[in-house]
Design a protein around this motif. Sequence first.
Motif, PDB file in Angstrom:
ATOM      1  N   ILE A 219       0.459  -0.690  -0.335  1.00  0.00           N
ATOM      2  CA  ILE A 219       0.160  -0.023  -0.102  1.00  0.00           C
ATOM      3  C   ILE A 219       0.705   1.271   0.074  1.00  0.00           C
ATOM      4  O   ILE A 219       2.189   1.345   1.269  1.00  0.00           O
ATOM      5  CB  ILE A 219      -0.697  -0.099   0.863  1.00  0.00           C
ATOM      6  N   CYS A 220       1.210   1.774  -1.046  1.00  0.00           N
ATOM      7  CA  CYS A 220       2.008   3.030  -0.983  1.00  0.00           C
ATOM      8  C   CYS A 220       1.330   4.387  -1.510  1.00  0.00           C
ATOM      9  O   CYS A 220       0.578   4.345  -2.435  1.00  0.00           O
ATOM     10  CB  CYS A 220       2.802   2.900  -2.967  1.00  0.00           C
ATOM     11  N   GLY A 221       1.722   5.170  -0.591  1.00  0.00           N
ATOM     12  CA  GLY A 221       1.587   6.561  -0.801  1.00  0.00           C
ATOM     13  C   GLY A 221       1.156   7.399   0.150  1.00  0.00           C
ATOM     14  O   GLY A 221       1.115   6.383   1.837  1.00  0.00           O
ATOM     15  N   GLN A 222       1.141   8.974   1.128  1.00  0.00           N
ATOM     16  CA  GLN A 222       0.679   9.211   1.289  1.00  0.00           C
ATOM     17  C   GLN A 222      -0.540   9.290   2.554  1.00  0.00           C
ATOM     18  O   GLN A 222      -2.027   9.230   1.257  1.00  0.00           O
ATOM     19  CB  GLN A 222       1.475  11.163   1.523  1.00  0.00           C
ATOM     20  N   GLN A 223      -1.107  10.099   3.388  1.00  0.00           N
ATOM     21  CA  GLN A 223      -2.171  10.514   3.766  1.00  0.00           C
ATOM     22  C   GLN A 223      -2.557  11.890   2.912  1.00  0.00           C
ATOM     23  O   GLN A 223      -2.151  12.261   2.545  1.00  0.00           O
ATOM     24  CB  GLN A 223      -2.299  10.843   5.150  1.00  0.00           C
ATOM     25  N   ALA A 232      -7.448  11.114   9.494  1.00  0.00           N
ATOM     26  CA  ALA A 232      -6.642  10.372   8.191  1.00  0.00           C
ATOM     27  C   ALA A 232      -6.034   9.548   9.222  1.00  0.00           C
ATOM     28  O   ALA A 232      -5.321   8.506   8.927  1.00  0.00           O
ATOM     29  CB  ALA A 232      -5.446  11.534   7.445  1.00  0.00           C
ATOM     30  N   ASP A 233      -5.800   9.904  10.519  1.00  0.00           N
ATOM     31  CA  ASP A 233      -4.998   9.135  11.483  1.00  0.00           C
ATOM     32  C   ASP A 233      -6.084   7.608  11.844  1.00  0.00           C
ATOM     33  O   ASP A 233      -5.895   6.715  12.137  1.00  0.00           O
ATOM     34  CB  ASP A 233      -4.483   9.689  13.043  1.00  0.00           C
ATOM     35  N   ALA A 234      -7.549   8.493  11.983  1.00  0.00           N
ATOM     36  CA  ALA A 234      -8.614   7.171  12.420  1.00  0.00           C
ATOM     37  C   ALA A 234      -7.802   5.888  11.064  1.00  0.00           C
ATOM     38  O   ALA A 234      -8.085   4.917  11.453  1.00  0.00           O
ATOM     39  CB  ALA A 234      -9.694   7.926  12.359  1.00  0.00           C
ATOM     40  N   TYR A 235      -8.353   6.282   9.959  1.00  0.00           N
ATOM     41  CA  TYR A 235      -8.071   5.778   9.053  1.00  0.00           C
ATOM     42  C   TYR A 235      -6.917   4.202   8.699  1.00  0.00           C
ATOM     43  O   TYR A 235      -6.450   3.260   8.737  1.00  0.00           O
ATOM     44  CB  TYR A 235      -8.825   6.767   7.865  1.00  0.00           C
ATOM     45  N   ARG A 236      -5.834   4.870   8.295  1.00  0.00           N
ATOM     46  CA  ARG A 236      -4.484   4.051   8.912  1.00  0.00           C
ATOM     47  C   ARG A 236      -5.287   3.371   9.825  1.00  0.00           C
ATOM     48  O   ARG A 236      -4.693   1.832   9.928  1.00  0.00           O
ATOM     49  CB  ARG A 236      -3.390   4.844   9.248  1.00  0.00           C
ATOM     50  N   ASP A 237      -4.742   3.857  11.587  1.00  0.00           N
ATOM     51  CA  ASP A 237      -6.040   3.010  12.676  1.00  0.00           C
ATOM     52  C   ASP A 237      -6.146   1.674  11.965  1.00  0.00           C
ATOM     53  O   ASP A 237      -6.053   1.187  12.442  1.00  0.00           O
ATOM     54  CB  ASP A 237      -6.494   3.318  13.338  1.00  0.00           C
TER      55      ASP A 237
END
Length: 391
Positions: A219-223, A232-237
Amino acid sequence: MVAYGFLSTFPPTRCAVATHSLALAQHLHDPARGERCGIVHVVDRPRPLPRQDRTIFLIHGRPGSAIRTIEALNRYDVAIVQHDFGIYGGPDGDEVLGVIEALDVPVIAVLHTVPAGGGTEHRCQVLQRVIDAAAALVVLCPADAATLREHYRADAGRVSVIPRGATAATPTHPARRFAAPGAPTILTWGLIGPGKGIEHAIAALGRLRDLDPAPRYLICGQQDPRVQARHADAYRDLLLRTARDHCVEDLVTFDPVYRAPGPLASLISRADVVLVPYEGRERTCSAVLTEAVAARRPVIATDFPHARELLGNGAGLLVPPRDLDALARALRRVLTEPGLAKVLQTRCGQIAEQLAWPGVANAFGDLARTLLASASGASRGLVSMNVKRTS
């Protein structure tokens, strides 16, 4: 000979519109033929520049920058205005209206988002005013052209469908630098945020544990900078938690790097499968999907309009959004069914040249010359009428 003035985000801004503008300007700019391009950068805050740098910015909330933008774009033969709601200042990006409606040169409006019934009233009003102010409209896929006909006042004669554009590549055997020896690589890339459906792809990966070797998911890419930091942080979590819950932490790699077009093309060429798992069916166009097809990679995508258009000839597999069983079955087929990956690559190759930047730039150039010829003819007609009236 045509001088093109762009109004758009532009690198170092990191978004699909900026990438589109850079590639299009590079392919239109041809000093040998007298073709030149200039760009007014759309930014949300001022940027420090060396004293000798004459770059012009349209800065959110700065009326003075709008005046300079109008003056700059009127020095070109035609203005190419890249339109997306998130790149301009004001509610739904409505600050661009004061610029586009004040231009004296013909405007080609490139519409990256065309909301249908789901758009808010104000958003649809903003887009209608952009439509009214433009001499020509470019959409990136037929689905958006259909939406313009059904939901907006847009003459069909002013609407052109020109693909997003991509760097068509010669297929290469994947090097699999990110995977264990012999393990196939599944790739998803782009700005990461809610709605991309990556959590469903991670969950589906757990159903492929029996494959030997098990595939790796990169999975490649920045938020996504347009998404509030807390979301964005919640999605990464959520993505990390999903990997843990489905016992695939060892199979998933997060690579939070933004890649320029060249390094990105190299990354794509090494993927065994490109996965585009968007959640919604309303998304009409995808830069990721375009690049994957142009790179001749086997593609699995959820069923949204642009995917149906590009993959309809068998260039990839379509699955329903959020359907883990269907997604796992499609991945298993591409990774294990003899000859299927090669068939998908061959079908991609049949349409890759249609997506290549040289042809896309030629289409924009033809459109610009048609507009200028029409404007010149109208001007001559007006002069002729005035002569007859004075005589």
